[in-house]
Design an enzyme around this catalytic site. Structure first.
Site, PDB file in Angstrom:
ATOM      1  N   LYS A  55       0.854  -1.196   0.000  1.00 10.33           N
ATOM      2  CA  LYS A  55       0.000   0.000   0.000  1.00 10.33           C
ATOM      3  C   LYS A  55       0.889   1.245   0.000  1.00 10.33           C
ATOM      4  O   LYS A  55       1.793   1.367   0.828  1.00 10.33           O
ATOM      5  CB  LYS A  55      -0.909   0.013   1.235  1.00 10.33           C
ATOM      6  CG  LYS A  55      -1.975  -1.071   1.190  1.00 10.33           C
ATOM      7  CD  LYS A  55      -2.821  -1.056   2.455  1.00 10.33           C
ATOM      8  CE  LYS A  55      -3.748   0.133   2.545  1.00 10.33           C
ATOM      9  NZ  LYS A  55      -4.624   0.046   3.744  1.00 10.33           N
TER      10      LYS A  55
HETATM   11  O1  G3P Z   1      -6.825   1.884   5.424  1.00  9.83           O
HETATM   12  C1  G3P Z   1      -7.779   2.902   5.520  1.00  9.83           C
HETATM   13  C2  G3P Z   1      -9.036   2.505   6.209  1.00  9.83           C
HETATM   14  O2  G3P Z   1      -8.752   1.471   7.101  1.00  9.83           O
HETATM   15  C3  G3P Z   1      -9.625   3.680   6.921  1.00  9.83           C
HETATM   16  O3  G3P Z   1     -10.707   3.282   7.686  1.00  9.83           O
HETATM   17  O4  G3P Z   1     -12.369   3.469   9.474  1.00  9.83           O
HETATM   18  O5  G3P Z   1     -10.086   4.455   9.813  1.00  9.83           O
HETATM   19  O6  G3P Z   1     -11.706   5.512   8.240  1.00  9.83           O
HETATM   20  P1  G3P Z   1     -11.247   4.240   8.865  1.00  9.83           P
END
Ligand code: G3P
Length: 225
Positions: A86
């Protein structure tokens, strides 16, 4: 639509992969930090839990392209060449992707907030582009629409790249992307388990059981007949 588990927690991964048809695990540095152990050791443990055909996505931390490339090499050496690296869609990130693409490295472009960033990542060779749906909603944008726009553009561009949408807070956001035919979503374990929820499903199971037992015996199944 492929479905990934967005977590670095071993217990969550074990629980989900034994019961749900999922295609892999996505992690990020924040998810790894929550586990409070050496992140590389944690990633190795996660890799060992997954079938060979399941993908593991792990993120680089370096700031410049040459360090990102070296970090990607190191990660692939320790986690396997199938690991999806990533890389955030910064200038240095795109530069690193362009270079890594020459040697066929699997890449997921991450931290995407605009369709244009996804277009650039696709051209630089990323297999997946990861827009942050709920984080977009939280700043007053329409995360689902941004994700659908990216999917539409990439499809029209006939790139091999598709969407691996991330950051969800509810089932509706995921359903809308399934309707749009996007390639993949990554979902936190607790929300993944909500994808099946409906109170009437549970009630139907109870009713069927009661009816069946009314002419057989308590706890009877077909095997008792
Ligand atoms: O890798 C990005 C993703 O996990 C973001 O999720 O829930 O932290 O917005 P969140």
């Amino acid at each position: 639509m492929r479905i990934y588990i967005d977590t670095a927690n071993i217990a969550d991964i074990e629980r989900i992969i034994t019961k749900f048809p999922v295609d892999g695990v996505t992690t990020n540095p924040s998810l790894l930090a929550r586990e409070k152990i050496n992140p590389m050791e944690q990633l190795k443990k996660i890799r060992n839990l997954l079938d060979e055909d399941m993908e593991l996505h792990a993120q680089v931390l370096s700031d410049n392209a040459s360090d990102m490339i070296a970090e990607a090499d190191y990660m692939r050496k320790h986690l396997g060449e199938q690991t999806f690296i990533k890389i955030p869609v910064t200038h240095e990130g795109i530069r690193a992707m362009k270079e890594l693409n020459k040697t066929g490295v699997n890449m997921t472009a991450t931290a995407i907030y605009t369709p244009m960033q996804a277009v650039m990542a696709a051209k630089a060779g990323a297999k997946w582009t990861a827009p942050y749906v709920n984080r977009l909603d939280m700043i007053g944008a329409n995360g689902v629409q941004v994700a659908i726009d990216i999917h539409t553009i990439l499809t029209r561009m006939k790139e091999k790249t598709d969407l691996l949408a991330a950051s969800f807070k509810n089932v509706e956001q995921i359903l809308k992307l399934a309707e749009a035919g996007v390639g993949a979503v990554t979902v936190a374990p607790e929300l993944l388990e909500q994808l099946l929820y409906h109170p009437l499903t549970n009630q139907a199971v109870i009713d069927f059981k009661n009816d069946f037992e009314s002419i057989t015996a308590k706890g009877a199944t077909m095997k008792d007949l």
